[in-house]
Structure formats: structure tokens, C-alpha cells
Write an enzyme that holds these catalytic residues in place. Structure first.
Site, PDB file in Angstrom:
ATOM      1  N   HIS A 260       1.513   5.947  10.861  1.00 48.10           N
ATOM      2  CA  HIS A 260       1.257   6.514   9.535  1.00 48.10           C
ATOM      3  C   HIS A 260      -0.244   6.557   9.284  1.00 48.10           C
ATOM      4  CE1 HIS A 260       1.257   7.121   5.194  1.00 48.10           C
ATOM      5  NE2 HIS A 260       2.509   7.516   5.314  1.00 48.10           N
TER       6      HIS A 260
ATOM      7  N   GLU B  48       2.498  14.809   8.682  1.00 45.13           N
ATOM      8  CA  GLU B  48       1.958  14.482   7.371  1.00 45.13           C
ATOM      9  C   GLU B  48       0.501  14.918   7.301  1.00 45.13           C
ATOM     10  OE1 GLU B  48       1.772  10.244   6.701  1.00 45.13           O
ATOM     11  OE2 GLU B  48       0.580  10.022   8.509  1.00 45.13           O
TER      12      GLU B  48
END
Length: 256
Positions: free
Chosen positions: A97, A169
């Protein structure tokens, strides 16, 4: 081939014992009739026991986690192993992430080692990739995504993506309220799938590619109409059962 969508909630550094029980109770009520979409939640690791207990007796919502270490046991203070996550029934594990890459300086090579550890343990890696705003403006989106994917392919081979999940993302769209347009997101998702297809069409056809840039109950339906967007990795909207349920049901409807 038809890919079954996956919508996953990343709670990040939010929650408490009471919040975990309350939110899961709400999710169970909202999602009881969902059949055409896989659903997972990743609470903070401190609350996996509460989450596991609250999720007992249902099969719609799977448990996940936000991180894992590459070591299985030993003198690694503060780390969490694959075996510990399995002990709580966690299945989908987020790695790479942007917040881990940025705040904890995790590099592609290290993230590929986490990917390998998860595969070896029979868990599902949810590999986050994506570009910064500066990289986006410089036209480097595809190069950045390719580099982050290739770290895994170079270490493990393209077949490692069988049964795995990729979450695209765009870092500039996380928690900012900005979101790529459905067409922009689809273009990157198509590139990602094509990049994997260059090594193996079969692997590319089955890999789940989620979108993870400020997905909410207002923009989800349009995002999911895109052919290469197979679900979402949801941040803020996953902390409210009604909003998260709208996203799940939008995926179920779009991919039916």
C-alpha cells in the site's frame, strides 16, 4: 472468462473493539443477500480476534489484514507473520500500500518478498500499485505500474499472480476526494492486464484488478461498468456499513 468481483474494505488505523463489532454487525445485515461479489474487510491487526468472532456463522464476508512480515517467527519485534494471520482466519492480505511504501520506506523488492511469503502460506496477496501525482503528470503511470508488477514477476514468475489480486491505487486519489475518471482508471487497468498477458494470457484473464482511489457510494457503479475493473479496495467508505454495502452491490450488479 468471467471474473468474480472482489470489494475489500481497508480500515487503516481506525476502530476499536466496540467499533469492530458494531460495523461488522451492520455489514452482515446489509450484505446478507449478496451472492455475486466476494467481500473482505481488513481491520487493524489488533482487532482480528473481535472480527473473527463477529464474522462467525456467515460466509459472505471474508477476513483480511493490512500488512504482513516476510519472517514466520523469531526475533522480529512488532511484526506479524503469515501463520499468525492464518490463525485468525485471515485470507486476503494487503501488501505494498502506498502508505507503507511512503511512511515505512518499503521497496518493490521487499514487497515481492511479502508476496512470496503469502503465496507460500496459501494466503491471497492484494498487491497495491500506483503512481504519485508528479509521476502521473509526467506521463509515467504505466512505467511505474509495470515496475511494481515486474518486481513480483522477476522474483516469482508470472504464475505467482494466479489467484492473486492487484489493487491499482493512484496515490494522488487516496483520501483526497479526487478520483480517476472511469475511463482513466479503465485505461490503466487494461494496461496492467496487458502487461501480465504479455507473459501469460491465462494468468492475465483470471487476475483480479481492483481500483483503489477514493471509491465511494457515489462513483462505484460507473467505475464497475469498465471491463477491466474487477472490484475495489475501499478506504474511508468501508468504515460505514451502508456506504460499503452500496459499493458491494454496485459491483455485484455490474458484473452479473
Amino acid at each position: 472468462m468471467a471474473r468474480r468481483p472482489l470489494v475489500m474494505g481497508n480500515w487503516k488505523l481506525n476502530g476499536s473493539k466496540a467499533f469492530t463489532k458494531e460495523l461488522i454487525a451492520g455489514l452482515k445485515a446489509e450484505l446478507a443477500d449478496v451472492k455475486g461479489c466476494d467481500v473482505a474487510i481488513a481491520p487493524p491487526v489488533m482487532y482480528l480476534a473481535e472480527a473473527e468472532a463477529a464474522l462467525a456463522g456467515q460466509s459472505v464476508i471474508a477476513l483480511g489484514a493490512q500488512n504482513v512480515d516476510v519472517n514466520v517467527q523469531g526475533a522480529f519485534t512488532g511484526d506479524i507473520s503469515t501463520e499468525m494471520l492464518k490463525d485468525f482466519g485471515a485470507k486476503y492480505i494487503i501488501i505494498g500500500h502506498s502508505e507503507r511504501r511512503t511512511y515505512h520506506k518499503e521497496c518493490d523488492t521487499f514487497i515481492a518478498k511479502k508476496f512470496a511469503a503469502l503465496k507460500a502460506a496459501g494466503l491471497v496477496p492484494v498487491l497495491c500499485i500506483g503512481e504519485t501525482e508528479a509521476e502521473n503528470e509526467a506521463g509515467q503511470t504505466e512505467a511505474v505500474c509495470a515496475k511494481q508488477i515486474d518486481a513480483v514477476i522477476d522474483a516469482l514468475g508470472v504464475e505467482a499472480f494466479n489467484g492473486a489480486v492487484i489493487a491499482y491505487e493512484p496515490i494522488w486519489a487516496i483520501g483526497t476526494g479526487k478520483s480517476a475518471t472511469p475511463a482513466q482508471a479503465q485505461a490503466v487497468h487494461a494496461f496492467i492486464r496487458g502487461h501480465i498477458a504479455a507473459k501469460s494470457q491465462a494468468v492475465a484473464d483470471q487476475v483480479i484488478i481492483q481500483y483503489g482511489g477514493s471509491v465511494n457510494d457515489a462513483n462505484a457503479a460507473e467505475l464497475f461498468t469498465q471491463p477491466d475493473i474487477d472490484g475495489a479496495l475501499v478506504g474511508g467508505a468501508s468504515l460505514k456499513a451502508p456506504a460499503f454495502a452500496v459499493i458491494v452491490k454496485a459491483a455485484e450488479k455490474a458484473k452479473a
